[in-house]
Design a protein around this motif. Structure first.
Motif, short mmCIF file in Angstrom:
data_model
loop_
_atom_site.label_atom_id
_atom_site.label_comp_id
_atom_site.label_asym_id
_atom_site.label_seq_id
_atom_site.Cartn_x
_atom_site.Cartn_y
_atom_site.Cartn_z
N VAL A 64 0.86 -1.19 0.00
CA VAL A 64 0.00 0.00 0.00
C VAL A 64 0.89 1.23 0.00
N ASN A 65 0.26 2.36 -0.24
CA ASN A 65 0.92 3.64 -0.21
C ASN A 65 1.40 3.96 1.21
N ARG A 66 2.52 4.66 1.32
CA ARG A 66 3.03 4.96 2.66
C ARG A 66 2.04 5.84 3.44
N THR A 67 1.37 6.75 2.73
CA THR A 67 0.39 7.62 3.40
C THR A 67 -0.70 6.82 4.11
N THR A 68 -1.05 5.69 3.51
CA THR A 68 -2.08 4.85 4.10
C THR A 68 -1.66 4.38 5.49
N VAL A 69 -0.41 3.92 5.59
CA VAL A 69 0.08 3.47 6.89
C VAL A 69 0.22 4.66 7.84
N LEU A 70 0.69 5.78 7.30
CA LEU A 70 0.80 7.00 8.12
C LEU A 70 -0.54 7.35 8.76
#
Lengths: 504, 504
Positions: free
Chosen positions: A48-54
């Motif tokens: 997934v996109n890093r922003t998602t985990v952020l």
């Protein structure tokens, strides 16, 4: 830490990640101090996109479930042990053991089920008690609201007074005036449907063990309410002229009931109308025994022929009648607006009870109904509904004459929504309900309208809710089902009968 | 037969004539067989059109009160004697003697009165618990309804399922998901406002004499409900971090309550927020003593600053929490839509109780709220309300700093709608209520939030319902009233205080 992602689901991916980590932490699977993978790494792992985990970590941090520690990165917060997990393993609550006596007396949700089936387009429903005319003033509704919101702003969307919108109560007084009932706004409270009026009456008048008198059969919803209140329900037999008032006096003498509940006009389920003479006798007895009468006049407007009779409230000279009525049988039942008219001290008590129950009835619906009453939209709809329902009733009469069985007795009601049909005693009603549903037809079995047994050989057919063209095939299929259950020996398809026999 | 006509009134003249003749007949003043004047003659006497009298007589004939006899004209019908008039003169009912025990426990309608005063434009009201942002999405409402009625016809105006509109229950699950609460639609029921959720909980869980634990102070409406249910209400003291959970265990041990009622987030009336540690401890104790917790989360969305805490329901791992929430503090409180999320067996019981109470919640309001949730209108409104309320809170802080008295203690809440102010013990609260109303200011006195005495030195000020520009003059007048009552000796107009002291 095994996180699964459902990309097809409606839940955003970051919330899926957040929720699963939250569950791990709260269950103790991830202990305090546990180092979570760096955001970039987890993003790579999950694809997934890093922003998602952020975003997931941001939420967890806001909930104080994780924290950032210098040199350690992101770790499970130190005060996050699952509540009670270590101390004492919680057991699920046994809700049944916690229920009140009143809850234990609440019956199975038969009406709920009927309402659900009634909306199934693949079934012909004679079950639901409403008028489906196909001529609802929907365009008027939008116009009315536009005007209301323009003239009153969002006042009509704010909290409003528990007793109801004053202009609506004034309009209701004029409406009742037309029914021969004098009332001031102080004697009127707006309800979320007249069902609420019965329920609040039970709350303010009944203690467990109190006696209540009802017609036999009577409105199922009222029976549910009185049962839940722990009342002892005494039935008075009825016939085509309504309650057998001649049987009432010994019951009043013996049981000293808290009140009499009656649906004198186009009774549900029987379709009967209490005769004028009996209305007078009923009031006489109420005065004599100092017993209030709850008059449920939901069907007031739905007379298709014959002579109108004054309501009990119109005849009442001594404020013994608690009058309930509703818009729901004529107009937009989903808006849930009804009202009660009664003596002022009782209405004041109603207001106290309503405030506890739900503060007040939907404001916008009250403003709409008031506007409809003032501008004559309601009166026009009454005429339209009467005409449509009269035609449906006549179709039902024709269908019953055409397909009816000799063994099935019925009479054509002068108003309201229901045919009450008596079937042979030998017929198994549960089998008929099942068989009819197989054939795509729904109706309400009669026994539910009796407080203490009875009605096993009766069924209620509502003629106003199905589409007009469904009435004939519905009756045909239902009679076919009855015929089949009765077997070839016991009854034959009858010729149209010249005479219609009363059944009650 | 002396008929009086009021030509200025709203009642049509023919109805005035009809009603007066009806009253004469029913009272016995016009006996059976009495000959009424011919229509033309009565019309001349009264100075009205002949048709008017014809219409009046037509109605009386339809009600079987008069009849036409050959050779006699129109006479009072023979079976029309006033019911009971001759036999036994009826006495008025003594309603008070008929009331149930529950009715006798219902309190005076203070909230009704507050709602009424809150709408008076000549008063500055700090009394009402709602957000009046002036940015309600009224245009959106009309657009939404147009689309709903176009796409679903009048289904959205018909009866609907007791548990609520399924798409709305799905939307509510997504909304709660965003609050960290996992729930399926089967675990959710739509309510006519969250007040109804407390009332139905009382109906299905409480028998008279049962014990209930609440925060002290707590929501007045909940106290009313529990009192009417005959429960014994046990208060737990609270401070700025919410319920003193350290005081809870001995109460659970001793009183074995049926449930704990808590408003953990932006509590009404105190504005306090239960700390995360206490949330965990509260659940621990609930598990240990097998006691359900009713979490009233009406203010969930209204955080203006500080860190969000998970709700009890989000932390609950063992289905002990009955979660109530509402749209009313954000959007259109007059539409009366709230919901409950709980274990399935309990929700089923809720559905039975709701069916008895009012069949179902207003359908159109449910369709609207569903649409607002799906299209993000609700989320946008949450942001707008938060911004507006934050500004109002800050204005209130500024006004209290400017006009506040040393003797009046308060703290700025992080969210919700209320300031909870502690006044000097010497102040007579009843006198203050009266004095403040003289000055044009309304608020809620603190004692009503206590189940068994207390709060005489506290008042609740709602900052979100008055217009922003009213806040400063409202606070000024209120403080002036306090100042005047305290007298010049006991307190002086204070300088703005650097430090704000917690009051609870």
């Amino acid at each position: 830490m095994n996180i699964e992602i459902d990309r097809a689901g409606s839940v955003p991916v970051y919330k899926q990640i957040r929720n699963q980590i939250r569950a791990f932490i709260l269950s103790g699977a991830l202990p305090p101090g546990y180092r979570l993978p760096p955001e970039r790494k987890l993003a790579d792992t999950l694809g997934v996109n890093r922003t998602t985990v952020l975003n997931a970590y941001r939420d967890l941090r806001a909930d104080a479930l994780i924290e950032s520690r210098v040199g350690q990165g992101t770790v499970v917060a130190s005060d996050c042990a699952a509540p009670g997990a270590a101390v004492n393993p919680a057991v699920p609550l046994e809700w049944r053991q916690l229920l009140s006596e009143s809850a234990a007396r609440m019956q199975q949700p038969l009406v709920s089920n009927v309402l659900k089936l009634a909306n199934r387009s693949d079934l012909i429903s004679f079950a639901a008690g409403f008028s489906a005319t196909g001529c609802d003033p929907v365009a008027e509704l939008l116009e009315t609201q536009k005007r209301i919101l323009r003239d009153y702003g969002s006042t009509a969307l704010q909290y409003s007074a528990t007793e109801g919108h004053l202009p609506l109560r004034e309009s209701l007084c004029r409406l009742m005036e037309g029914r021969g009932i004098p009332a001031t706004p102080e004697e009127v409270m707006v309800l979320a449907g007249s069902q609420q009026g019965i329920d609040l009456a039970a709350r303010i008048l009944l203690d467990p063990g109190d006696r209540v008198i009802v017609e036999e059969p009577t409105f199922f919803g009222a029976l549910q309410i009185f049962q839940a209140a722990g009342a002892r329900i005494i039935g008075v037999p009825s016939d085509r002229d309504g309650m057998r008032v001649d049987r009432l006096q010994p019951l009043l003498e013996r049981y000293k009931p808290k009140f009499i509940y009656s649906v004198p006009t186009f009774q549900n389920p029987s379709g009967s109308v209490l005769s004028l003479e009996r209305r007078r006798q009923l009031l006489d007895l109420a005065y004599q025994y100092h017993v209030p009468v709850i008059e449920d006049d939901a069907y007031a407007e739905l007379r298709y022929d014959g002579r109108a009779l004054p309501s009990l409230k119109a005849l009442d000279q001594h404020d013994h009648v608690i009058y309930l009525s509703s818009f729901s049988k004529v107009l937009f039942p989903g808006l849930r607006v009804g009202w009660v008219a009664a003596a002022r001290p009782l209405v004041r008590q109603y207001v106290l009870a309503k405030q506890i129950a739900d503060l007040h009835t939907n404001s916008l619906a009250q403003w709409i109904m008031d506007d409809f009453l003032r501008r004559g939209v309601y009166a026009g709809q009454v005429r339209a509904v009467r005409d449509a329902n009269r035609r449906s009733r006549d179709r039902m009469v024709a269908a019953l004459k055409r397909h009816g069985l000799k063994a099935v007795e019925w009479f054509p009601p002068e108003g309201g929504l229901y045919f009450w049909c008596r079937l042979p005693d030998s017929l198994d009603q549960a089998a008929l309900v099942a068989k009819a549903q197989e054939e795509g037809v729904v109706f309400v079995p009669g026994h539910i309208f009796y407080p203490a047994g009875g009605g096993q050989n009766s069924i209620r057919l509502s003629f106003a809710s199905p589409a007009p063209e469904q009435i004939e095939p519905g009756v045909r299929r239902l009679m076919g089902a009855i015929q089949e259950l009765l077997g070839r020996d016991s009854a034959g398809m009858g010729e149209p009968e010249g005479e219609i026999r009363p059944i009650l």
